[in-house]
Design an enzyme around this catalytic site. Structure first.
Site, PDB file in Angstrom:
ATOM      1  N   GLU A  13       2.324  18.546  52.569  1.00 34.45           N
ATOM      2  CA  GLU A  13       3.700  18.615  52.069  1.00 34.45           C
ATOM      3  C   GLU A  13       3.832  19.648  50.951  1.00 34.45           C
ATOM      4  OE1 GLU A  13       2.911  14.627  53.850  1.00 34.45           O
ATOM      5  OE2 GLU A  13       1.893  15.912  52.385  1.00 34.45           O
ATOM      6  N   PRO A  71     -13.567  19.091  58.108  1.00 37.00           N
ATOM      7  CA  PRO A  71     -12.948  17.769  57.967  1.00 37.00           C
ATOM      8  C   PRO A  71     -11.687  17.826  57.109  1.00 37.00           C
ATOM      9  CG  PRO A  71     -15.318  17.686  57.540  1.00 37.00           C
ATOM     10  CD  PRO A  71     -14.931  19.119  57.569  1.00 37.00           C
ATOM     11  N   ARG A  72     -10.753  16.938  57.409  1.00 30.41           N
ATOM     12  CA  ARG A  72      -9.482  16.898  56.688  1.00 30.41           C
ATOM     13  C   ARG A  72      -9.658  16.489  55.238  1.00 30.41           C
ATOM     14  NH1 ARG A  72      -4.308  18.625  56.073  1.00 30.41           N
ATOM     15  NH2 ARG A  72      -2.919  16.985  55.325  1.00 30.41           N
ATOM     16  N   GLY A 123      -8.643  24.783  50.646  1.00 29.75           N
ATOM     17  CA  GLY A 123      -7.726  25.912  50.523  1.00 29.75           C
ATOM     18  C   GLY A 123      -8.127  27.161  51.271  1.00 29.75           C
ATOM     19  N   GLU A 124      -9.113  27.067  52.173  1.00 27.07           N
ATOM     20  CA  GLU A 124      -9.579  28.261  52.867  1.00 27.07           C
ATOM     21  C   GLU A 124      -9.240  28.265  54.362  1.00 27.07           C
ATOM     22  OE1 GLU A 124     -13.241  30.214  50.463  1.00 27.07           O
ATOM     23  OE2 GLU A 124     -13.828  28.658  51.907  1.00 27.07           O
ATOM     24  N   ASN A 180      -1.347  20.143  61.322  1.00 30.13           N
ATOM     25  CA  ASN A 180      -0.467  21.297  61.399  1.00 30.13           C
ATOM     26  C   ASN A 180      -1.074  22.431  62.228  1.00 30.13           C
ATOM     27  OD1 ASN A 180       1.402  23.301  60.934  1.00 30.13           O
ATOM     28  ND2 ASN A 180       0.714  23.729  58.846  1.00 30.13           N
ATOM     29  N   ILE A 226       0.756  25.027  63.139  1.00 33.32           N
ATOM     30  CA  ILE A 226       1.578  26.208  62.883  1.00 33.32           C
ATOM     31  C   ILE A 226       0.789  27.278  62.140  1.00 33.32           C
ATOM     32  CG2 ILE A 226       3.627  27.034  61.667  1.00 33.32           C
ATOM     33  CD1 ILE A 226       4.827  24.203  62.202  1.00 33.32           C
ATOM     34  N   GLU A 227      -0.021  26.871  61.159  1.00 31.36           N
ATOM     35  CA  GLU A 227      -0.795  27.831  60.380  1.00 31.36           C
ATOM     36  C   GLU A 227      -1.799  28.570  61.259  1.00 31.36           C
ATOM     37  OE1 GLU A 227      -2.673  27.835  55.913  1.00 31.36           O
ATOM     38  OE2 GLU A 227      -3.243  26.180  57.223  1.00 31.36           O
TER      39      GLU A 227
END
Length: 453
Positions: A75, A288-289, A333-334, A358, A360-361
């Site tokens: 988000e 992993p998330r 963040g990578e 997601n 989309i990225e």
């Protein structure tokens, strides 16, 4: 769409709300025990504890800001173009989160604006009457924007009562979530009716909100299409891909995987390597998330008998991958780097019923996507990506740990490099054609009958 001030519309259901408050007070000690438990791995969970009760804010406190609530990492990243648009207008931002990783992501994305005082970051307090009241009186925002699915009853109803316009933006609602809301009858529906407006991602989402009796709903698209990729990370990924391709290898990124999915993926990957279908075996990048699971997943890779190395062991972009079966993406963040280095993405959260992550990225980085059957959190995005040719669906009984279907899908995709190239182009086209939600949200909010001056 206009701000509805009818006291009966979205009125607080007093009996159920009293029960809700009682439960919150009874469970509050467990919330702090949970934080302490998580602090075993990251002591930062114990930072800013008073903020979770609506107190302890450092001074100076800026009032009259635009308040954007982004619960966690996804988000917060989705909110980036909207936050930047308001900053460009000269607005100050109050940015709230519920999770440590969400706050870390916000600090990373908006470091300069936070340092200059244009953005203030705090935790959203627990949903207790007194904590929410003190938070609202402290910051007195002029507009509230909650991202995607957040709907805390105390916050929502209190904002309505004091005349603070609160909107649910980039809003989505799965069929399963809509059914859950309906189980609470009028009390559940009243919660979403109390928002000043709902700006939905898709027609699917809008129809589900309307089925709850919400009338002020508008379709604006998905902000995630407007999120820019970090070009420095993209370049790092491209350099890494060149090194991988120089060794005549391809790489698959299993992105944002969830608990239980890694076992399925590793079994499929080991089967793929043992199939001898490739002159030079491809490389798997497993990301992993949740960072607290990095060590657990490393143990799973070891148990599978696969040779691997952690991303954190490289001081710079990973380069020498010869002899490795797997790279464990244990960094935050990578993702743009991982996507840009990959020839194919296997989207986590979709193999088991987590609703998907997601995609989309990955498409914005020009990477084709394999999806499992469980994409209800990204229903329209997944359908559009498949229709466009940017993504394909993997069918099979993955819930029971069956990995043969996944292995075959991976093998088929990696052996057909011509199709991968076509899907890469389609992925970029898909991501560009769906941009524009930021502007549509700003236009929708600017048309409301309240003043931001």
């Amino acid at each position: 769409m206009s701000l509805n001030t009818n006291s009966e519309y979205g009125a607080r259901p007093r009996f159920w709300f009293a029960v809700y408050q009682l439960l919150w007070h009874l469970l509050l000690p467990l919330a702090f025990i949970r934080l302490a438990w998580r602090a075993r791995h990251a002591f930062s969970y114990m930072h800013h504890i008073p903020e979770r009760l609506g107190f302890g804010y450092s001074k100076p406190v800026t009032q009259g800001s635009i308040w954007i609530h982004a619960v966690s990492v996804g988000e917060t990243r989705a909110a980036q173009p909207l936050i930047e648009a308001y900053l460009a207008r000269g607005e100050s931002i109050l940015l709230t989160h519920m999770t440590l990783n969400g706050r870390r992501t916000g600090k990373q994305l908006f470091a300069q604006a936070i340092a200059s005082g244009k953005i203030r970051q705090v935790y959203l307090p627990y949903d207790l009457c007194w904590s929410v009241e003190h938070f609202l009186k402290t910051f007195k925002p002029k507009l509230g924007l909650f991202m995607e699915t957040e709907a805390w009853p105390t916050v929502v109803f209190r904002c309505k009562e004091i005349g603070l316009p609160l909107f649910l933006v980039n809003a989505r609602l799965s069929e399963r979530s809509a059914r859950r809301v309906n189980r609470f009858g009028k009390a559940g529906c009243a919660l979403f009716q109390a928002f000043a407006g709902i700006l939905a991602q898709t027609e699917f989402d809008a129809q589900r909100y309307r089925s709850l009796g919400v009338t002020n709903v508008q379709i604006v698209g998905n902000l995630k299409f407007d999120v820019p990729l970090d070009q420095h990370l993209v370049e790092q990924g491209k350099h890494w891909q060149q090194d991988i391709h120089a060794g005549n290898r391809l790489m698959v990124c299993a992105a944002s995987t969830r608990d239980g999915e890694e076992v399925i993926i590793l079994k499929a990957w080991k089967g793929l390597l043992l199939s001898n279908a490739f002159a030079i075996a491809p490389l798997l990048c497993l990301v992993p998330r949740h960072p607290e699971r990095f060590t657990e997943v490393a143990d799973q890779i070891n148990a599978a008998g696969l040779k691997f190395r952690r991303r954190s062991e490289w001081p710079d972009t990973p380069k020498e991958c010869a002899g490795l079966d797997v790279v464990l993406g244990d960094s935050m963040g990578e993702m743009p780097m991982y996507y840009s280095a990959s020839d194919l993405v296997l989207m986590g959260g979709s193999l088991l019923p987590f609703g998907g992550q997601n995609l989309i990225e990955a498409c914005a980085a020009g990477c084709p996507v394999l999806l499992g059957e469980h994409t209800y959190n990204f229903q329209q995005a997944a359908l559009d990506a498949i229709e466009t040719g940017a993504a394909k669906r993997v069918f099979g009984d993955l819930l029971l740990g069956e990995s043969v279907a996944l292995m075959e899908a991976l093998k088929e995709s990696l052996l057909n490099t011509t199709e991968l190239a076509r899907m890469s182009g389609d992925a970029k086209t898909y991501s560009v054609e769906h941009q524009g939600a930021t502007n549509r949200i700003l236009v929708a909010l600017d048309q409301q009958n309240f003043s931001l001056n």
